[in-house]
Scaffold this motif. Structure first.
Motif, mmCIF file in Angstrom:
data_model
loop_
_atom_site.group_PDB
_atom_site.id
_atom_site.type_symbol
_atom_site.label_atom_id
_atom_site.label_comp_id
_atom_site.label_asym_id
_atom_site.label_seq_id
_atom_site.Cartn_x
_atom_site.Cartn_y
_atom_site.Cartn_z
ATOM 1 N N PRO A 11 35.281 69.189 24.933
ATOM 2 C CA PRO A 11 34.844 67.942 24.302
ATOM 3 C C PRO A 11 33.509 67.498 24.883
ATOM 4 C CG PRO A 11 36.440 67.455 26.013
ATOM 5 C CD PRO A 11 36.339 68.970 25.939
ATOM 6 N N GLY A 12 32.831 66.605 24.182
ATOM 7 C CA GLY A 12 31.635 65.992 24.735
ATOM 8 C C GLY A 12 30.324 66.679 24.442
ATOM 9 N N PHE A 261 32.106 55.610 16.888
ATOM 10 C CA PHE A 261 32.245 56.858 17.638
ATOM 11 C C PHE A 261 33.200 56.701 18.813
ATOM 12 C CE2 PHE A 261 31.041 59.833 21.021
ATOM 13 C CZ PHE A 261 31.365 61.013 20.354
ATOM 14 N N GLU A 262 33.142 55.587 19.500
ATOM 15 C CA GLU A 262 34.055 55.369 20.627
ATOM 16 C C GLU A 262 35.511 55.427 20.163
ATOM 17 O OE1 GLU A 262 32.907 51.716 22.459
ATOM 18 O OE2 GLU A 262 30.973 52.502 23.170
ATOM 19 N N LEU A 265 36.234 59.104 19.404
ATOM 20 C CA LEU A 265 36.304 59.858 20.651
ATOM 21 C C LEU A 265 37.621 59.603 21.379
ATOM 22 C CD1 LEU A 265 34.990 61.669 22.818
ATOM 23 C CD2 LEU A 265 33.952 59.586 23.772
ATOM 24 N N ASP A 266 38.011 58.346 21.509
ATOM 25 C CA ASP A 266 39.269 58.011 22.180
ATOM 26 C C ASP A 266 40.462 58.631 21.460
ATOM 27 O OD1 ASP A 266 37.925 56.601 24.100
ATOM 28 O OD2 ASP A 266 38.262 54.631 23.194
ATOM 29 N N VAL A 275 36.205 66.653 20.638
ATOM 30 C CA VAL A 275 35.270 65.857 19.837
ATOM 31 C C VAL A 275 33.919 65.768 20.538
ATOM 32 C CG1 VAL A 275 34.766 63.505 19.042
ATOM 33 C CG2 VAL A 275 37.026 64.493 18.660
ATOM 34 N N CYS A 277 29.398 64.823 19.534
ATOM 35 C CA CYS A 277 28.562 63.919 18.727
ATOM 36 C C CYS A 277 27.199 64.551 18.459
ATOM 37 C CB CYS A 277 28.374 62.595 19.467
ATOM 38 S SG CYS A 277 27.469 61.338 18.524
ATOM 39 N N LEU A 303 30.056 59.169 26.633
ATOM 40 C CA LEU A 303 30.742 60.442 26.822
ATOM 41 C C LEU A 303 31.038 60.692 28.301
ATOM 42 C CD1 LEU A 303 28.789 62.741 24.331
ATOM 43 C CD2 LEU A 303 31.213 62.158 24.197
ATOM 44 N N ARG A 306 33.924 58.308 29.391
ATOM 45 C CA ARG A 306 35.220 58.627 28.786
ATOM 46 C C ARG A 306 35.762 59.959 29.300
ATOM 47 N NH1 ARG A 306 34.396 54.041 26.516
ATOM 48 N NH2 ARG A 306 35.434 53.459 24.555
#
Length: 313
Positions: A11-12, A261-262, A265-266, A275, A277, A303, A306
């Motif tokens: 992710p990220g 997006f947050e 993402l969560d 996930v 971006c 990112l 999180r």
């Protein structure tokens, strides 16, 4: 690191996307534009730069295009000739329907000894005449260049109507797609619905999920909003109302994009979905481009926080 992040389904992943200059520009103008772009992008902490391959989409929709269509420089040519000072991976889009099999094979086989990345794009609609379809392009890529890591396009909003976008994605994965990039995201409900079906389908059938990069594009004016809607970007009515009636459309757009997006993402991190971006500016206005660059930095910060929290938990 990009290849490792994709293959390890991390992710990220964060990218920045842009369209090469118009092909009608004089060489000195192209050099001037590219130099400005290089100076802007050098300050970004991103995994890759995305360069779009633009195609005419008149067959896709009946409404007149808000901005005239003009061909742009081939993304690979622009990358190799004008952006070689940027020492970051480039993901060059390829609208495969524009090319014959011979043309695409020649492009695939170029620089076979180097790591390359692409996103293969099909026709803009079923009405569009194409010389080559996506399935053929996937086969050719796997046959002629194993160093070319390719991905596909995902459209979560299409899932709201057909409920099969996750199946499309999985089928493309079976054909070799290692990651996906969405169109500009303003509909969080559509995105989460797609991710949910994607997660449960892959879980039920024992399929490893690949990275999904959700695209964010600031909207700085009613004209940009009109163009986004023409492109097929799904903008909920409540959000469109908020933008149109805002005293600062651009600021409102950026804050909404971050919030959307947050939430996505969560949702992805909770389920173990990789996930990422991608940020771009669909406008050539300086203020919107600068806003997109700041948005990259803000998303990078989000990112980092999180992902660090996810590791701790």
């Amino acid at each position: 690191m990009l290849k490792e992040k994709i293959i390890n389904r991390m992710p990220g992943i964060l990218t920045y996307g842009m369209t090469p200059p118009k092909a009608t520009n004089l060489p000195e103008k192209i050099a001037e534009i590219s130099q400005k772009q290089c100076e802007r992008i050098k300050g970004l902490d991103i995994d890759a730069l995305i360069l779009y391959d633009v195609q005419e989409e008149a067959d896709r929709i009946e409404h007149e295009r808000p901005f005239p269509f003009l061909p742009t420089i081939d993304p690979t040519t622009y990358s190799d000739v004008y952006l070689n000072q940027l020492l970051i991976p480039k993901i060059n889009y390829r609208c495969v329907g524009k090319y014959t099999e011979t043309q695409l094979v020649d492009w695939i086989k170029a620089d076979e000894d180097q790591e390359r990345f692409s996103v293969f794009v099909g026709g803009s609609s079923s009405k569009q005449e194409v010389k080559l379809d996506l399935t053929e392009a996937y086969k050719l890529s796997k046959q002629f260049n194993r160093n070319l890591t390719f991905g596909g396009v995902v459209i979560p909003e299409r899932h709201m109507m057909k409920n099969d976008e996750h199946i499309r994605v999985v089928n493309k994965m079976k054909n070799g797609c290692n990651f996906f990039v969405s169109q500009a995201t303003y509909n969080v409900e559509a995105s989460k619905n797609f991710l949910s079906d994607y997660f449960y389908y892959c879980t039920n059938y024992g399929i490893e999920m690949v990275p999904i990069l959700f695209n964010l594009a600031p909207c700085g004016s009613p004209k940009t909003l009109e163009f986004m809607k023409w492109l097929g970007i799904s903008i909920p009515k409540w959000l469109e109302n908020d933008l149109i009636n805002s005293n600062d459309v651009l600021d409102k757009s950026i804050r909404l994009s971050q919030k959307i997006f947050e939430e996505i993402l969560d949702f992805g991190l909770e389920k173990g979905i990789p996930v990422g971006c991608s940020v771009e500016s669909v406008s050539t206005r300086k203020v919107e481009i600068e806003a997109s660059l700041q948005l990259v930095k803000d998303i990078k910060s989000t990112l980092d926080k999180r992902l660090k929290l996810a590791v701790v938990n």
